[in-house]
Design a protein around this motif. Structure first.
Motif, PDB file in Angstrom:
ATOM      1  N   ASN A  20       0.986  -1.155  -0.118  1.00 33.27           N
ATOM      2  CA  ASN A  20      -0.070  -0.418  -0.121  1.00 33.27           C
ATOM      3  C   ASN A  20       0.625   1.193   0.149  1.00 33.27           C
ATOM      4  N   LYS A  21       1.763   1.004   0.839  1.00 36.87           N
ATOM      5  CA  LYS A  21       3.290   1.799   1.338  1.00 36.87           C
ATOM      6  C   LYS A  21       3.272   2.664  -0.235  1.00 36.87           C
ATOM      7  N   ILE A  22       3.727   1.597  -1.221  1.00 37.01           N
ATOM      8  CA  ILE A  22       4.216   1.645  -2.602  1.00 37.01           C
ATOM      9  C   ILE A  22       3.601   2.525  -3.828  1.00 37.01           C
ATOM     10  N   LYS A  23       1.810   2.040  -3.069  1.00 39.19           N
ATOM     11  CA  LYS A  23       1.320   2.583  -4.324  1.00 39.19           C
ATOM     12  C   LYS A  23       1.019   4.269  -4.302  1.00 39.19           C
ATOM     13  N   GLU A  24       0.516   3.675  -2.696  1.00 34.91           N
ATOM     14  CA  GLU A  24       0.592   5.037  -2.439  1.00 34.91           C
ATOM     15  C   GLU A  24       1.609   6.398  -2.947  1.00 34.91           C
ATOM     16  N   ARG A  25       2.796   5.905  -3.680  1.00 32.36           N
ATOM     17  CA  ARG A  25       4.287   6.173  -3.707  1.00 32.36           C
ATOM     18  C   ARG A  25       4.255   6.732  -5.029  1.00 32.36           C
ATOM     19  N   GLY A  26       3.540   5.955  -5.533  1.00 27.13           N
ATOM     20  CA  GLY A  26       3.340   5.832  -7.154  1.00 27.13           C
ATOM     21  C   GLY A  26       4.782   4.946  -7.476  1.00 27.13           C
ATOM     22  N   HIS A  27       4.488   4.736  -6.966  1.00 25.01           N
ATOM     23  CA  HIS A  27       5.646   2.727  -7.668  1.00 25.01           C
ATOM     24  C   HIS A  27       5.628   2.178  -8.143  1.00 25.01           C
ATOM     25  N   ILE A  28       6.460   1.044  -8.768  1.00 24.50           N
ATOM     26  CA  ILE A  28       6.390   0.291  -9.612  1.00 24.50           C
ATOM     27  C   ILE A  28       6.153  -1.342  -9.099  1.00 24.50           C
ATOM     28  N   LEU A  29       4.794  -1.602  -8.723  1.00 28.01           N
ATOM     29  CA  LEU A  29       4.320  -3.367  -8.420  1.00 28.01           C
ATOM     30  C   LEU A  29       5.266  -4.685  -9.262  1.00 28.01           C
ATOM     31  N   GLY A  30       5.819  -5.723  -9.658  1.00 23.51           N
ATOM     32  CA  GLY A  30       5.865  -5.996 -10.400  1.00 23.51           C
ATOM     33  C   GLY A  30       6.551  -7.560  -9.210  1.00 23.51           C
ATOM     34  N   PHE A  31       6.257  -9.071 -10.822  1.00 23.87           N
ATOM     35  CA  PHE A  31       6.324  -9.944 -10.090  1.00 23.87           C
ATOM     36  C   PHE A  31       7.685 -11.353  -9.992  1.00 23.87           C
ATOM     37  N   HIS A  32       7.948 -11.296  -8.814  1.00 22.64           N
ATOM     38  CA  HIS A  32       9.470 -12.295  -9.238  1.00 22.64           C
ATOM     39  C   HIS A  32       9.429 -13.886  -9.195  1.00 22.64           C
ATOM     40  N   PRO A  33       8.925 -14.769 -10.183  1.00 24.02           N
ATOM     41  CA  PRO A  33       8.441 -15.985 -10.166  1.00 24.02           C
ATOM     42  C   PRO A  33      10.154 -16.674  -9.171  1.00 24.02           C
ATOM     43  N   GLY A  34       9.383 -18.085  -8.757  1.00 22.37           N
ATOM     44  CA  GLY A  34      10.218 -18.626  -7.774  1.00 22.37           C
ATOM     45  C   GLY A  34      11.295 -19.675  -8.740  1.00 22.37           C
ATOM     46  N   TYR A  35      12.067 -20.198  -8.037  1.00 23.60           N
ATOM     47  CA  TYR A  35      13.508 -21.202  -8.087  1.00 23.60           C
ATOM     48  C   TYR A  35      12.977 -21.593  -8.903  1.00 23.60           C
ATOM     49  N   TYR A  36      11.260 -22.255  -9.425  1.00 25.63           N
ATOM     50  CA  TYR A  36      11.071 -23.752 -10.168  1.00 25.63           C
ATOM     51  C   TYR A  36      10.695 -23.757 -11.274  1.00 25.63           C
ATOM     52  N   THR A  37       9.875 -22.115 -11.290  1.00 24.15           N
ATOM     53  CA  THR A  37       9.071 -21.534 -12.812  1.00 24.15           C
ATOM     54  C   THR A  37      10.015 -21.552 -13.862  1.00 24.15           C
ATOM     55  N   TYR A  38      11.493 -21.239 -13.880  1.00 23.43           N
ATOM     56  CA  TYR A  38      11.754 -21.038 -15.133  1.00 23.43           C
ATOM     57  C   TYR A  38      11.838 -21.269 -16.486  1.00 23.43           C
ATOM     58  N   ASN A  39      11.590 -22.538 -16.276  1.00 23.83           N
ATOM     59  CA  ASN A  39      11.346 -24.024 -17.391  1.00 23.83           C
ATOM     60  C   ASN A  39       9.710 -24.647 -17.194  1.00 23.83           C
ATOM     61  N   ASN A  40       9.102 -23.954 -15.847  1.00 22.69           N
ATOM     62  CA  ASN A  40       8.005 -24.735 -15.725  1.00 22.69           C
ATOM     63  C   ASN A  40       6.364 -23.941 -15.529  1.00 22.69           C
ATOM     64  N   MET A  41       5.857 -23.996 -17.237  1.00 23.33           N
ATOM     65  CA  MET A  41       4.512 -22.861 -17.542  1.00 23.33           C
ATOM     66  C   MET A  41       3.959 -23.118 -16.200  1.00 23.33           C
ATOM     67  N   GLU A  42       3.198 -23.890 -16.121  1.00 25.59           N
ATOM     68  CA  GLU A  42       2.409 -23.670 -15.674  1.00 25.59           C
ATOM     69  C   GLU A  42       2.150 -23.673 -13.897  1.00 25.59           C
ATOM     70  N   ARG A  43       3.636 -24.034 -13.548  1.00 23.23           N
ATOM     71  CA  ARG A  43       4.127 -23.437 -11.845  1.00 23.23           C
ATOM     72  C   ARG A  43       4.398 -21.898 -12.238  1.00 23.23           C
ATOM     73  N   TRP A  44       4.501 -21.448 -13.464  1.00 20.05           N
ATOM     74  CA  TRP A  44       5.021 -20.082 -13.394  1.00 20.05           C
ATOM     75  C   TRP A  44       3.735 -19.329 -13.646  1.00 20.05           C
ATOM     76  N   GLU A  45       2.701 -19.960 -14.092  1.00 16.17           N
ATOM     77  CA  GLU A  45       1.442 -19.212 -14.472  1.00 16.17           C
ATOM     78  C   GLU A  45       0.899 -19.268 -12.797  1.00 16.17           C
ATOM     79  N   TYR A  46       0.977 -20.040 -12.095  1.00 13.57           N
ATOM     80  CA  TYR A  46       0.325 -20.465 -10.562  1.00 13.57           C
ATOM     81  C   TYR A  46       1.039 -19.222  -9.833  1.00 13.57           C
ATOM     82  N   GLU A  47       1.907 -18.700 -10.412  1.00  8.93           N
ATOM     83  CA  GLU A  47       2.686 -18.509  -8.923  1.00  8.93           C
ATOM     84  C   GLU A  47       2.443 -17.086  -9.281  1.00  8.93           C
ATOM     85  N   LYS A  48       2.382 -16.681 -11.246  1.00  7.99           N
ATOM     86  CA  LYS A  48       1.941 -15.357 -11.527  1.00  7.99           C
ATOM     87  C   LYS A  48       0.023 -14.915 -10.919  1.00  7.99           C
ATOM     88  N   ASP A  49      -0.249 -15.823 -11.048  1.00  7.25           N
ATOM     89  CA  ASP A  49      -2.298 -15.285 -10.193  1.00  7.25           C
ATOM     90  C   ASP A  49      -2.018 -14.990  -8.750  1.00  7.25           C
TER      91      ASP A  49
END
Length: 435
Positions: A270-299
Motif C-alpha cells: 500500500n505504501k508503494i502504491k500510495e507513492r506511485g512506484h512500480i509493483l512487479g513479479f519475481h517468479p520462484g526458483y522452480y518456475t523458469y522452465n515450468n509454465m504451469e508453475r509460473w502461471e500459478y505464481e503469477k495468479d
C-alpha cells in the motif's frame, strides 16, 4: 528512405535484427527486400550504397543450423576504422575490411549477425559449463572470455553504422534516447527473521556476540524494511523504484518463505502504491522452465497485489533460453529484466537498452521486451568481493558508459542488502545520488 536488400536465407532472423537496429535503436524507417543474388546487406539511399559482408548466415544457410557450438567464434578481434567511437571495435563475425569510394562503402564487420548473437543469447542455448543453478556463467560467455562485458558492443555497432550513413550523405534524422536509470528491487525476504537467526547464532553457529547483535533486531527496526529508503532515493532522482515480489509457496530449497498473506506485505504494498512506484513479479526458483508453475505464481501475486503485473525478474536469474522468455511472453508480460549475469557485472546482451525478444527456436519475434540487468548487489559483494569504494567505482563507470551512449542502465539492489554482512552498502547505493 533507406532500402535494405538481404539474402533469401534466414529471413526471420535477418529481419528481426534489422528492425531492432534501425527502428528501435536509431528510429529510422526503411523498406526491405530479399534477393537470391545478394551476398550481404545492401543499404541504399540517394544513389549511395553501404554493403555489409555476410560472414555468418552466408555460411549457415539452413534454418537454425547456426545453433551449434562450432558456430561460436573462438575469439574476438579488435579493429579500427574512422567510424568507430572508441579506440577500437570488437569484431565477433567478419573482418576489418573497409573500402570507401565517393558513393559506396564496403564493410567486413558483420554487425547484424554480431548484434543478433548478443541480443538473442543463442550462445546460452548450448548450455555449456552451466553453474550449480543451471545458469550460464558470464565468465564462460564469448565476451566474458575476452574481457569485453564492460562494453555495450551493440550500441557501438549502431554508432558506427550511423556515422557511415552520415559520411555518405544520409540526411535523415535519428532518435537519440535519454540516459535512464532503472532501479529494481527483488524482494526475496519481506522481513528479517530475527528469532530464527538468533537461535541459529546460538545453536548452529555458537556465536554469542553475533546472537546479541541480532537480538537487537527483535525489538528494533526491521533491517529488511528499507522500502521507504529505496523509494526516497528514487524520488530524489526523479525516478520510480521497481519492486518485484515473490508468491512462491513451494517450501523447496532456494525458494524463500511465503509472505503474501501477511499483514506486513499489504502494508508495504500500500505504501508503494500510495507513492506511485512500480509493483512487479519475481517468479520462484522452480518456475523458469515450468509454465504451469509460473502461471500459478503469477495468479497468486496478482491476487495478493490486487492488480495485474507486467514486468519482473526470475529468482536467482535462472534462465532456459529461449524457453523462459517464451513463458513470459505467453503469459502476457511486457518486460523481463533477468538477463544479467550473477557472477560478473556487465552487458550480457551487449546493451543496457530495452529491446524486443526473439525466440530463435520458433524463429519469431515476441511481444516481450527485455530490459537487461547490468549491475547487481550480490555480484559486487558476494561474487566479485569488491570493497565499498570499488563497488562505488563500478557504479560510476557504468553510469558514465550509459550516459555516453544515451542508454538505459538497470541496477538491482535487494531490500535486504543493507546490514550485517552488507554493512556499508547504504554508502554504495547512495552513490547513485551523485551520478
Amino acid at each position: 528512405m533507406l532500402h535494405i536488400t538481404i539474402p533469401v536465407d534466414n529471413i526471420n532472423e535477418r529481419c528481426y535484427i534489422l528492425g531492432v537496429i534501425f527502428r528501435q535503436f536509431l528510429g529510422l524507417e526503411y523498406s526491405i527486400s530479399a534477393n537470391e543474388s545478394n551476398e550481404g546487406y545492401s543499404i541504399g539511399f540517394n544513389g549511395s550504397l553501404i554493403l555489409f559482408k555476410d560472414h555468418f548466415w552466408g555460411n549457415l544457410r539452413k534454418e537454425k543450423s547456426y545453433l551449434n557450438k562450432n558456430a561460436i567464434p573462438k575469439d574476438v578481434k579488435l579493429c579500427k576504422n574512422k567510424y568507430i567511437v572508441e579506440k577500437d571495435i570488437p569484431v565477433l563475425f567478419g573482418d576489418e575490411e573497409m573500402t570507401i569510394t565517393d558513393e559506396t562503402l564496403v564493410c567486413g564487420i558483420d554487425i547484424f549477425a554480431s548484434s543478433f548473437f548478443m541480443l538473442s543469447r543463442w550462445e546460452e542455448y548450448l548450455g555449456m559449463n552451466n553453474d550449480d543453478h543451471g545458469r550460464f556463467p558470464g565468465n564462460q560467455s564469448l565476451l566474458g572470455k575476452n574481457n569485453l562485458l564492460h562494453r555495450p558492443v551493440v550500441n557501438e555497432y549502431v554508432e558506427m553504422l550511423w556515422n557511415m550513413l552520415v559520411d555518405l550523405g544520409y540526411k535523415g534524422k535519428r532518435v537519440y534516447k535519454e540516459f535512464q536509470l532503472s532501479l529494481t528491487h527483488d524482494v526475496d525476504a519481506l522481513t528479517y527473521s530475527s528469532y530464527r537467526t538468533v537461535l541459529g547464532d546460538l545453536i548452529k553457529r555458537r556465536n554469542l556476540l553475533l546472537a546479541a547483535k541480532n537480538l537487537g533486531y527483535v525489538w528494533g527496526k526491521d533491517p529488511f524494511d528499507t522500502y521507504e529508503y529505496l523509494m526516497e532515493v528514487s524520488e530524489k532522482l526523479g525516478l520510480k523504484s521497481h519492486f518485484y515480489f515473490m508468491s512462491t509457496d513451494s517450501k523447496q530449497p532456494f525458494d524463500t518463505s511465503y509472505y503474501i498473506k501477511r499483514k506486513k506485505f499489504l502494508s508495504v504494498v500500500n505504501k508503494i502504491k500510495e507513492r506511485g512506484h512500480i509493483l512487479g513479479f519475481h517468479p520462484g526458483y522452480y518456475t523458469y522452465n515450468n509454465m504451469e508453475r509460473w502461471e500459478y505464481e503469477k495468479d497468486m501475486i496478482e491476487n495478493a497485489l490486487q492488480q495485474k503485473v507486467s514486468e519482473g525478474r526470475q529468482h536467482f536469474l535462472r534462465m532456459d533460453m529461449p524457453k523462459t522468455l517464451s513463458i513470459w511472453d505467453s503469459c502476457g508480460m511486457h518486460i523481463d529484466s533477468s538477463l544479467g549475469y550473477a557472477d560478473i557485472e556487465g552487458f550480457r546482451c551487449g546493451t543496457g537498452d530495452e529491446f524486443t525478444v526473439f525466440d530463435f527456436i520458433n524463429r519469431k519475434e515476441l511481444k516481450l521486451k527485455e530490459r537487461p540487468l547490468v549491475i547487481m548487489d550480490g555480484t559486487l559483494k558476494q561474487r566479485r568481493n569488491y570493497s565499498i569504494n570499488k563497488s562505488k567505482e563500478v557504479i560510476r563507470n557504468y553510469v558514465s558508459i550509459a550516459k555516453k551512449y544515451h542508454m538505459g542502465l538497470t541496477i538491482l539492489f535487494h531490500n535486504s542488502s543493507f546490514f550485517g554482512y552488507w554493512d556499508g552498502f547504504y554508502d554504495v547505493y547512495n552513490e547513485l545520488l551523485n551520478v
